[in-house]
Write a protein that holds these residues in place. Structure first.
Motif, PDB file in Angstrom:
ATOM      1  N   TRP A  36       0.829  -1.198   0.000  1.00 29.12           N
ATOM      2  CA  TRP A  36       0.000   0.000   0.000  1.00 29.12           C
ATOM      3  C   TRP A  36       0.874   1.263   0.000  1.00 29.12           C
ATOM      4  N   SER A  37       1.983   1.228   0.750  1.00 27.22           N
ATOM      5  CA  SER A  37       2.900   2.369   0.759  1.00 27.22           C
ATOM      6  C   SER A  37       3.516   2.581  -0.613  1.00 27.22           C
ATOM      7  N   ARG A  42       0.939   4.175  -2.805  1.00 28.92           N
ATOM      8  CA  ARG A  42       0.614   5.539  -2.404  1.00 28.92           C
ATOM      9  C   ARG A  42       1.802   6.494  -2.580  1.00 28.92           C
ATOM     10  N   LYS A  43       2.994   6.018  -2.261  1.00 25.77           N
ATOM     11  CA  LYS A  43       4.143   6.931  -2.247  1.00 25.77           C
ATOM     12  C   LYS A  43       4.965   6.893  -3.530  1.00 25.77           C
TER      13      LYS A  43
END
Lengths: 262, 262
Positions: A175-176, A179-180
């Motif tokens: 997920w990071s 997202r990032k």
């Protein structure tokens, strides 16, 4: 042969520059020529009303509140339909960009359905979602959905793999990484897609309003045409152009703010 | 940064092939805690492939890697990389890039900010905290790369030709800095390079790989402490001659090979 020859500069051209004033001047000149043509009788009024007549029509429509009602109805449809299509499109685009399971099936569907002119489906949407706002939202959302999926997943595809691997080397969660790394990397492509989907949405909006609506700029233009009120017709078209221009200007602002790092 | 790493690494019979292209052939290697090992060899010999296998970024066809020894309690990412192309996020500032490896693992915002500040000072980036990668020179970008890596207090550091994207002058300057940083941190380090000078400057042992499929051709130990090594040191010159004589024929043959991996 001469002993000395001046070496000529040969690398000129091929670098067009941007002058905002010359763009504005061109528009002004066209309008001026149009007004001139109308004033001298070169352009018959029924064929194309003069810019002044259009301006008068706009003023009249503003005073009567007709413009406000129709514009409001159109902007609402645009906002809801576009947002719906964009949100679903981005989500599906991310899934296509990340999951093997989603990729081929969704791309097959997108390839098969994207080329269909959505206008052809409006009567069907009216049966499915009713003659009211539902069918308008659906038409816009579906028209916006496909280009958004494509711009999102191709944006994600173009995120450099070494950045993803870097994220994995720092043990970032999936997920990071999405997202990032994935989403910020895909953002330029997504925003470029917005430029296309905003135009698509305006085109579909007018078409849908012409097929089955009693309010909205599209319905207004159709009614004006039926009554041979060409000044109202052109006034409606001018409003559409201004709508497109202001949305595009807003997008330019967003892009500037989002890409200060470039 | 004080007490060094107590983590050792062990490659056991690692082989790898991409399709029919055999890259690594049965490599076994032990790396002691705090030891700096340089992997050298002709281009295409699988050095970078081996480095990716070391840190779990690539699954070897055969064999495995063992890590021994508990990382220090403040270690946030035991196996950490520094990449040849820096792999910085272009939309994040210098401070933001260093922060990436800390996020989610160092919950306390103040502690995180403090750690970032410490790394900025350590790598001479204090004045560039809010600059974007695009604004930095190659040397400064790689300083961000090393700051990001050291910020997570790694147990093992993997450096993939970290200086080869830089010009010769920057490389010389950065090599000195890296040698000092690595020596002081005493982290178990694997450093891939094709530059013998770099290997001799900062490695305890130099592992020479043959051309594809890569095998260990020789292991050369350098006894001189890293802090005491100077350009033109007679011992180092002798070692460099010896290494070059070993690699020379391989490099020449590798140069004439078609590269199927690309």
């Amino acid at each position: 042969m001469r002993a000395e020859v001046l070496v000529p500069f040969r690398a000129a051209g091929f670098s067009p520059r941007h002058h905002a004033w010359s763009g504005v001047a061109t528009l002004a000149l066209v309008i001026l020529a149009w007004q001139g043509g109308s004033a001298t009788g070169l352009i018959p009024d029924l064929f194309l009303p003069s810019p002044l007549a259009v301006a008068r029509a706009l003023w009249r429509l503003t005073l009567s509140g007709e413009l406000r009602t129709n514009l409001l109805a159109s902007v609402l449809r645009l906002a809801v339909g576009w947002t719906l299509g964009t949100m679903i499109g981005i989500s599906v685009g991310i899934a296509v960009g990340i999951f093997t399971l989603a990729r081929s099936p969704v791309l097959a569907l997108v390839s098969a359905l994207f080329p269909i002119p959505k206008i052809a489906l409006v009567p069907l949407f009216i049966i499915w979602f009713g003659i009211g706002e539902g069918s308008k939202f659906a038409t816009l959302a579906i028209g916006v959905f496909f280009p958004t999926v494509i711009s999102t997943y191709s944006g994600i595809d173009n995120v450099q793999r070494n950045l993803v691997m870097m994220g994995q080397s720092f043990n970032l969660s999936t997920w990071s990484i999405v997202r990032k790394i994935m989403l910020p990397g895909a953002l330029p492509s997504v925003l470029a897609g917005f430029r296309i989907t905003i135009s698509v949405a305006i085109i579909l909006l007018v078409a849908a309003e012409m097929i089955g609506a009693d309010s909205g700029i599209g319905a207004f233009i159709l009614a004006a045409g039926n009554l041979y009120r060409t000044d109202d017709l052109i006034a409606g078209v001018v409003i559409l152009s201004l709508l497109g221009l202001s949305l595009s200007a807003i997008l330019t602002r967003i892009e500037r703010a989002a890409f200060s790092w470039r | 940064m004080s007490s060094g790493s107590s983590t050792s690494l062990k490659l056991e019979h690692v082989s790898h092939h991409f399709g029919s292209n055999f890259v690594l052939d049965d490599i076994s290697l032990d790396i002691a805690p705090g030891e700096v090992v340089a992997l050298v060899g002709p281009s295409g010999c699988g050095k970078s492939t081996l480095l990716n296998i070391f840190g779990g970024l690539l699954q070897p066809t055969k064999g495995h890697v063992l890590m021994h020894g508990e990382p220090r309690s403040d270690c946030l990412n035991p196996l950490t990389y520094v990449f040849q192309d820096f792999a910085l996020l272009p939309w994040r500032t210098v401070a933001g890039n260093i922060s990436l490896g800390l996020e989610g693992k160092m919950r306390d915002e103040d502690a995180r900010r403090e750690r970032i500040g410490e790394m900025l000072r350590l790598t001479g980036l204090a004045d560039f905290a809010n600059a974007y990668p695009k604004q930095l020179s190659g040397g400064m970008r790689q300083r961000v790369g090393i700051a990001r890596a050291l910020a997570v207090r790694p147990a093992c550091l993997f450096m993939d030709e970290p200086l080869s994207a830089l010009d010769a002058q920057t490389r010389t300057l950065l090599l000195e800095e890296f040698a000092m940083l690595i020596a002081r941190a005493a982290i178990t380090t694997v450093y891939v390079t094709h530059n013998l000078n770099e290997a001799l400057r900062l490695a305890h042992r130099i592992v020479v790989l043959s051309r594809r499929p890569g095998r260990i051709k020789a292991i050369v130990g350098i006894d001189l402490p890293i802090e005491a090594r100077r350009e033109g040191d007679p011992d180092l010159v002798v070692a460099e001659k010896r290494l070059w004589s070993m690699i020379r024929d391989e490099a020449s043959a590798a140069d004439r090979e078609l590269d199927d991996a690309r």
